[in-house]
Structure formats: C-alpha cells, structure tokens
Design a protein around this motif. Structure first.
Motif, short mmCIF file in Angstrom:
data_model
loop_
_atom_site.label_atom_id
_atom_site.label_comp_id
_atom_site.label_asym_id
_atom_site.label_seq_id
_atom_site.Cartn_x
_atom_site.Cartn_y
_atom_site.Cartn_z
N ALA A 101 0.84 -1.21 0.00
CA ALA A 101 0.00 0.00 0.00
C ALA A 101 0.87 1.25 0.00
O ALA A 101 0.60 2.20 -0.76
CB ALA A 101 -0.94 -0.01 1.20
N ALA A 102 1.90 1.29 0.82
CA ALA A 102 2.78 2.46 0.88
C ALA A 102 3.51 2.66 -0.45
O ALA A 102 3.61 3.79 -0.95
CB ALA A 102 3.77 2.33 2.03
N THR A 152 2.56 1.65 -3.43
CA THR A 152 1.57 2.07 -4.42
C THR A 152 1.19 3.53 -4.21
O THR A 152 1.04 4.29 -5.17
CB THR A 152 0.32 1.17 -4.36
OG1 THR A 152 0.73 -0.19 -4.47
CG2 THR A 152 -0.66 1.51 -5.46
N ASN A 153 1.06 3.93 -2.95
CA ASN A 153 0.77 5.34 -2.64
C ASN A 153 1.87 6.23 -3.20
O ASN A 153 1.59 7.31 -3.74
CB ASN A 153 0.64 5.54 -1.14
CG ASN A 153 -0.64 4.96 -0.58
OD1 ASN A 153 -1.56 4.64 -1.32
ND2 ASN A 153 -0.68 4.82 0.73
N LEU A 213 1.22 9.11 -5.88
CA LEU A 213 1.54 10.49 -5.51
C LEU A 213 2.52 11.12 -6.49
O LEU A 213 2.43 12.33 -6.77
CB LEU A 213 2.07 10.55 -4.07
CG LEU A 213 1.00 10.36 -3.01
CD1 LEU A 213 1.62 10.02 -1.67
CD2 LEU A 213 0.11 11.58 -2.91
N ASN A 254 4.72 8.73 3.14
CA ASN A 254 4.69 7.35 2.67
C ASN A 254 6.08 6.78 2.49
O ASN A 254 6.30 5.59 2.73
CB ASN A 254 3.89 7.25 1.37
CG ASN A 254 2.41 7.17 1.63
OD1 ASN A 254 1.88 6.11 1.91
ND2 ASN A 254 1.73 8.31 1.57
N GLN A 279 -2.78 2.83 5.90
CA GLN A 279 -2.17 2.84 4.57
C GLN A 279 -3.20 2.46 3.51
O GLN A 279 -3.22 3.05 2.42
CB GLN A 279 -0.99 1.87 4.51
CG GLN A 279 0.23 2.31 5.27
CD GLN A 279 0.85 3.59 4.77
OE1 GLN A 279 1.33 4.37 5.56
NE2 GLN A 279 0.86 3.83 3.50
N GLU A 327 -5.55 5.40 3.05
CA GLU A 327 -4.83 6.44 2.32
C GLU A 327 -4.72 6.07 0.84
O GLU A 327 -4.86 6.93 -0.04
CB GLU A 327 -3.44 6.63 2.93
CG GLU A 327 -2.73 7.85 2.44
CD GLU A 327 -1.45 8.10 3.21
OE1 GLU A 327 -0.53 8.67 2.60
OE2 GLU A 327 -1.35 7.72 4.39
N PHE A 328 -4.50 4.79 0.55
CA PHE A 328 -4.47 4.34 -0.84
C PHE A 328 -5.79 4.64 -1.53
O PHE A 328 -5.82 5.14 -2.66
CB PHE A 328 -4.15 2.84 -0.93
CG PHE A 328 -4.46 2.27 -2.29
CD1 PHE A 328 -3.62 2.53 -3.35
CD2 PHE A 328 -5.59 1.52 -2.50
CE1 PHE A 328 -3.91 2.04 -4.61
CE2 PHE A 328 -5.90 1.02 -3.74
CZ PHE A 328 -5.05 1.28 -4.81
N ILE A 371 -6.03 8.41 -2.20
CA ILE A 371 -5.12 8.87 -3.26
C ILE A 371 -5.57 8.34 -4.61
O ILE A 371 -5.52 9.06 -5.62
CB ILE A 371 -3.67 8.45 -2.93
CG1 ILE A 371 -3.19 9.17 -1.68
CG2 ILE A 371 -2.74 8.75 -4.10
CD1 ILE A 371 -1.90 8.63 -1.12
#
Length: 93
Positions: free
Chosen positions: A11-12, A14-15, A19, A52, A77, A80-81, A84
């Motif tokens: 997830a991080a 991919t974020n 971003l 992230n 996470q 947040e994904f 975003i």
C-alpha cells in the motif's frame, strides 16, 4: 504479522507511485496556470509522498512493533491508498 506488514508495504509503495503521478500532473498544471490551488495541491502531495516514503522505510526494516500497531498502520495505509486513488481518478486528464 508478516502478512500485515506485506500489505502495508504494498500500500505504501503504491501510494508513492500514485503520488508521483499527482505531483507531475499538479506541477504541470501549476506551471501552466499559476494557480495557488494547484500549487497547494502539489505541495500537499509532496508532503504525503514524504510520509509514505518514511512509512515504507520503517516497513522494510521494522522495529519491534506490536501486532495491534501494525494492524492499525496497515488499515491507515489502505485508507490512504483509497483516497489517493480517488484523487488520481478525478485528476487524470
């Protein structure tokens, strides 16, 4: 607990990729129209990108963390994904 860390890592990461897309789009828009709103959006995306990147750094070499803390961070996470991804969807040309 390793599955939760793996999900949080994905997830991080991919974020971070999403971003970077947003920073590129909003940065280009700011250069074209010089709007404070697009500059603010780009700066906001850069700050989320830093958050992230730091989270991913800790996920790759995790300190001793309790399972509830890892679970909570994984959920954050993932949320947040989703946020975003929605921003990318509505921003994409």
């Amino acid at each position: 607990m390793t599955l939760m860390l793996d999900v949080a890592r994905v997830a991080a990461a991919t974020n971070i990729l999403l971003l970077l897309v947003l920073v590129g789009i909003w940065g280009r828009n700011y250069r074209e129209i010089r709007s404070k709103h697009t500059l603010g959006s780009a700066v906001f995306a850069l700050l989320l990108l830093a958050e992230n990147a730091l989270a991913l750094f800790y996920y790759l070499d995790p300190p001793q963390m309790s399972a509830p803390a890892v679970r909570a961070m994984m959920y954050l996470q993932i949320l947040e994904f989703a946020a975003i991804a929605l921003l990318v969807y509505v921003t994409w040309d």
